[in-house]
Design a protein around this motif. Sequence first.
Motif, PDB file in Angstrom:
ATOM      1  N   GLN A 263       1.060  -1.285  -0.237  1.00 15.75           N
ATOM      2  CA  GLN A 263      -0.163  -0.027   0.060  1.00 15.75           C
ATOM      3  C   GLN A 263       0.731   0.877   0.157  1.00 15.75           C
ATOM      4  O   GLN A 263       1.012   2.462  -1.211  1.00 15.75           O
ATOM      5  CB  GLN A 263      -0.851  -0.181   1.310  1.00 15.75           C
ATOM      6  CG  GLN A 263      -2.013   1.803   1.218  1.00 15.75           C
ATOM      7  CD  GLN A 263      -2.537   1.440   2.211  1.00 15.75           C
ATOM      8  OE1 GLN A 263      -2.589   0.303   3.455  1.00 15.75           O
ATOM      9  NE2 GLN A 263      -3.524   2.034   2.934  1.00 15.75           N
ATOM     10  N   LEU A 264       1.787   1.304   1.006  1.00 18.72           N
ATOM     11  CA  LEU A 264       2.724   1.812   0.499  1.00 18.72           C
ATOM     12  C   LEU A 264       3.754   2.682  -0.382  1.00 18.72           C
ATOM     13  O   LEU A 264       4.205   4.125  -1.088  1.00 18.72           O
ATOM     14  CB  LEU A 264       3.406   2.285   1.728  1.00 18.72           C
ATOM     15  CG  LEU A 264       3.497   2.335   3.247  1.00 18.72           C
ATOM     16  CD1 LEU A 264       4.544   1.926   4.439  1.00 18.72           C
ATOM     17  CD2 LEU A 264       3.000   3.645   4.276  1.00 18.72           C
ATOM     18  N   GLU A 265       3.937   1.653  -0.944  1.00 19.94           N
ATOM     19  CA  GLU A 265       4.377   1.840  -2.442  1.00 19.94           C
ATOM     20  C   GLU A 265       4.133   1.977  -3.514  1.00 19.94           C
ATOM     21  O   GLU A 265       4.138   2.899  -4.011  1.00 19.94           O
ATOM     22  CB  GLU A 265       5.291   0.539  -2.568  1.00 19.94           C
ATOM     23  CG  GLU A 265       6.420  -0.398  -2.311  1.00 19.94           C
ATOM     24  CD  GLU A 265       6.481  -2.066  -2.423  1.00 19.94           C
ATOM     25  OE1 GLU A 265       5.483  -2.071  -3.466  1.00 19.94           O
ATOM     26  OE2 GLU A 265       8.196  -2.758  -2.234  1.00 19.94           O
ATOM     27  N   ALA A 266       2.324   2.123  -3.335  1.00 15.28           N
ATOM     28  CA  ALA A 266       1.288   2.199  -4.128  1.00 15.28           C
ATOM     29  C   ALA A 266       1.167   4.099  -3.760  1.00 15.28           C
ATOM     30  O   ALA A 266       1.028   4.190  -5.117  1.00 15.28           O
ATOM     31  CB  ALA A 266      -0.463   1.422  -4.628  1.00 15.28           C
ATOM     32  N   ALA A 269       4.447   6.241  -5.173  1.00 14.45           N
ATOM     33  CA  ALA A 269       4.056   5.852  -6.845  1.00 14.45           C
ATOM     34  C   ALA A 269       3.118   7.382  -7.232  1.00 14.45           C
ATOM     35  O   ALA A 269       3.606   7.903  -7.849  1.00 14.45           O
ATOM     36  CB  ALA A 269       4.638   4.185  -7.681  1.00 14.45           C
ATOM     37  N   GLU A 270       2.128   7.222  -6.801  1.00 16.63           N
ATOM     38  CA  GLU A 270       0.752   7.619  -7.330  1.00 16.63           C
ATOM     39  C   GLU A 270       1.440   9.610  -7.067  1.00 16.63           C
ATOM     40  O   GLU A 270       1.102  10.342  -7.984  1.00 16.63           O
ATOM     41  CB  GLU A 270      -0.252   8.057  -6.425  1.00 16.63           C
ATOM     42  CG  GLU A 270      -1.141   8.284  -6.399  1.00 16.63           C
ATOM     43  CD  GLU A 270      -3.037   8.314  -6.246  1.00 16.63           C
ATOM     44  OE1 GLU A 270      -3.237   8.978  -6.066  1.00 16.63           O
ATOM     45  OE2 GLU A 270      -2.245   6.642  -5.912  1.00 16.63           O
ATOM     46  N   MET A 277       3.712  15.710 -11.838  1.00 16.03           N
ATOM     47  CA  MET A 277       2.925  17.101 -12.444  1.00 16.03           C
ATOM     48  C   MET A 277       2.972  18.237 -12.657  1.00 16.03           C
ATOM     49  O   MET A 277       2.921  19.184 -13.715  1.00 16.03           O
ATOM     50  CB  MET A 277       1.769  15.493 -12.722  1.00 16.03           C
ATOM     51  CG  MET A 277       1.728  14.744 -13.523  1.00 16.03           C
ATOM     52  SD  MET A 277       0.371  13.459 -13.484  1.00 16.03           S
ATOM     53  CE  MET A 277      -1.049  14.930 -13.984  1.00 16.03           C
ATOM     54  N   LEU A 278       2.728  18.084 -10.958  1.00 14.91           N
ATOM     55  CA  LEU A 278       2.816  19.795 -10.503  1.00 14.91           C
ATOM     56  C   LEU A 278       3.987  20.288 -11.014  1.00 14.91           C
ATOM     57  O   LEU A 278       4.487  21.877 -11.385  1.00 14.91           O
ATOM     58  CB  LEU A 278       2.752  19.503  -9.453  1.00 14.91           C
ATOM     59  CG  LEU A 278       1.851  19.467  -8.367  1.00 14.91           C
ATOM     60  CD1 LEU A 278       0.948  19.081  -7.257  1.00 14.91           C
ATOM     61  CD2 LEU A 278       0.044  20.480  -9.002  1.00 14.91           C
ATOM     62  N   SER A 279       5.337  19.866 -10.783  1.00 16.22           N
ATOM     63  CA  SER A 279       6.355  20.417 -11.296  1.00 16.22           C
ATOM     64  C   SER A 279       6.454  20.873 -12.487  1.00 16.22           C
ATOM     65  O   SER A 279       7.149  22.205 -13.326  1.00 16.22           O
ATOM     66  CB  SER A 279       7.476  19.666 -11.147  1.00 16.22           C
ATOM     67  OG  SER A 279       8.019  19.212  -9.729  1.00 16.22           O
ATOM     68  N   ALA A 280       6.264  19.577 -13.671  1.00 22.00           N
ATOM     69  CA  ALA A 280       6.087  20.249 -15.102  1.00 22.00           C
ATOM     70  C   ALA A 280       5.353  21.444 -15.388  1.00 22.00           C
ATOM     71  O   ALA A 280       4.918  22.344 -16.030  1.00 22.00           O
ATOM     72  CB  ALA A 280       5.401  19.130 -15.878  1.00 22.00           C
ATOM     73  N   GLN A 281       3.735  21.157 -14.753  1.00 25.54           N
ATOM     74  CA  GLN A 281       2.976  22.698 -14.527  1.00 25.54           C
ATOM     75  C   GLN A 281       3.280  24.235 -14.366  1.00 25.54           C
ATOM     76  O   GLN A 281       3.078  24.906 -15.215  1.00 25.54           O
ATOM     77  CB  GLN A 281       1.928  22.757 -14.267  1.00 25.54           C
ATOM     78  CG  GLN A 281       0.873  21.199 -14.517  1.00 25.54           C
ATOM     79  CD  GLN A 281      -0.195  21.406 -13.843  1.00 25.54           C
ATOM     80  OE1 GLN A 281      -0.466  21.323 -13.057  1.00 25.54           O
ATOM     81  NE2 GLN A 281      -0.953  19.838 -14.554  1.00 25.54           N
ATOM     82  N   LEU A 282       4.717  23.934 -13.396  1.00 28.81           N
ATOM     83  CA  LEU A 282       5.413  25.135 -12.363  1.00 28.81           C
ATOM     84  C   LEU A 282       6.121  25.893 -13.029  1.00 28.81           C
ATOM     85  O   LEU A 282       6.652  26.885 -13.176  1.00 28.81           O
ATOM     86  CB  LEU A 282       4.631  25.116 -11.276  1.00 28.81           C
ATOM     87  CG  LEU A 282       4.305  25.023  -9.859  1.00 28.81           C
ATOM     88  CD1 LEU A 282       4.685  24.215  -8.949  1.00 28.81           C
ATOM     89  CD2 LEU A 282       3.226  25.702 -10.398  1.00 28.81           C
TER      90      LEU A 282
END
Length: 283
Positions: A263-266, A269-270, A277-282
């Motif tokens: 569960q922690l690995e999943a 990963a998320e 995605m946030l870094s790419a938008q900023l």
Amino acid sequence: MNIVVLEELKAYIEPLTPDEHDALERSLLAEGCRDALVLWGDILVDGHNRYGICTKHGLPFQTVQNPRFQSMEDVHLWMIDQHLGRRSLSDFQRGVLALRKREIVAERRSRAKAEADQTTAPVPEAPTGDAPWEGEAPAAALAAVLEPKPLQSREDIARAARLSASQVGMIEKIQKQAAPEVVAAVRAGDISLNAAAVVATLPEEEQRAAAAAGKDELKQAAKRVRESRRKPRDESAEASSDAAPEAAPASDEVSALRQRVAQLEAENAELRQQVQMLSAQLV
């Protein structure tokens, strides 16, 4: 001044929304047209909206020639690069432009290489002394023609569009498989890239029906597809468990720890994907 507006170029980049056009019109009326329109000869390359508004209201404007344009491909590539640097475009729009750039560059490089292969003669031995070459070496000539650098990998495209590689993959899937109505929905921001890519896996008739029912139904369609993919995996795991009843079960404590680790690995990963995605938008 004779300015030629080509519909091909006017429609090459995503048009402004009505609100964006109104905001630009208010700005030009208040402050004038400060940025020069870019021309290739008489052809208008950049500034179609400003040109239309200035013409409508009789506002003065300036023009500038770009001497680097040698072909319509040069114009298209320049337009793409200009718009990729603008923050007003959505992720989908930037991805589409980067993919379009990849196609143009790949095509012109392939064409240039084919022409070079047909015309290149064996390179003579270098002359003695300081005498210069009479002609340019084929490799150098080819290298000059083959610029700009191709976008060969999904990571190259992602960097050019300020996206993640997974987002580029979604956009490719949407372009190849999505019905026009689904493409229109993601362009309008009614559904996310992820949801549109999932809906694009449905038969075209189902995509059209979901789009016709509105953005909420599109989101529900994406949810149903995800659940249908998850269900067979759950059933497969259950069948494997039933097929081996004699296997010695792990202790409750060990089993619980393994589940917690998974569960922690999943979750990690998320979280990494969201941060990317946030870094790419900023940027």
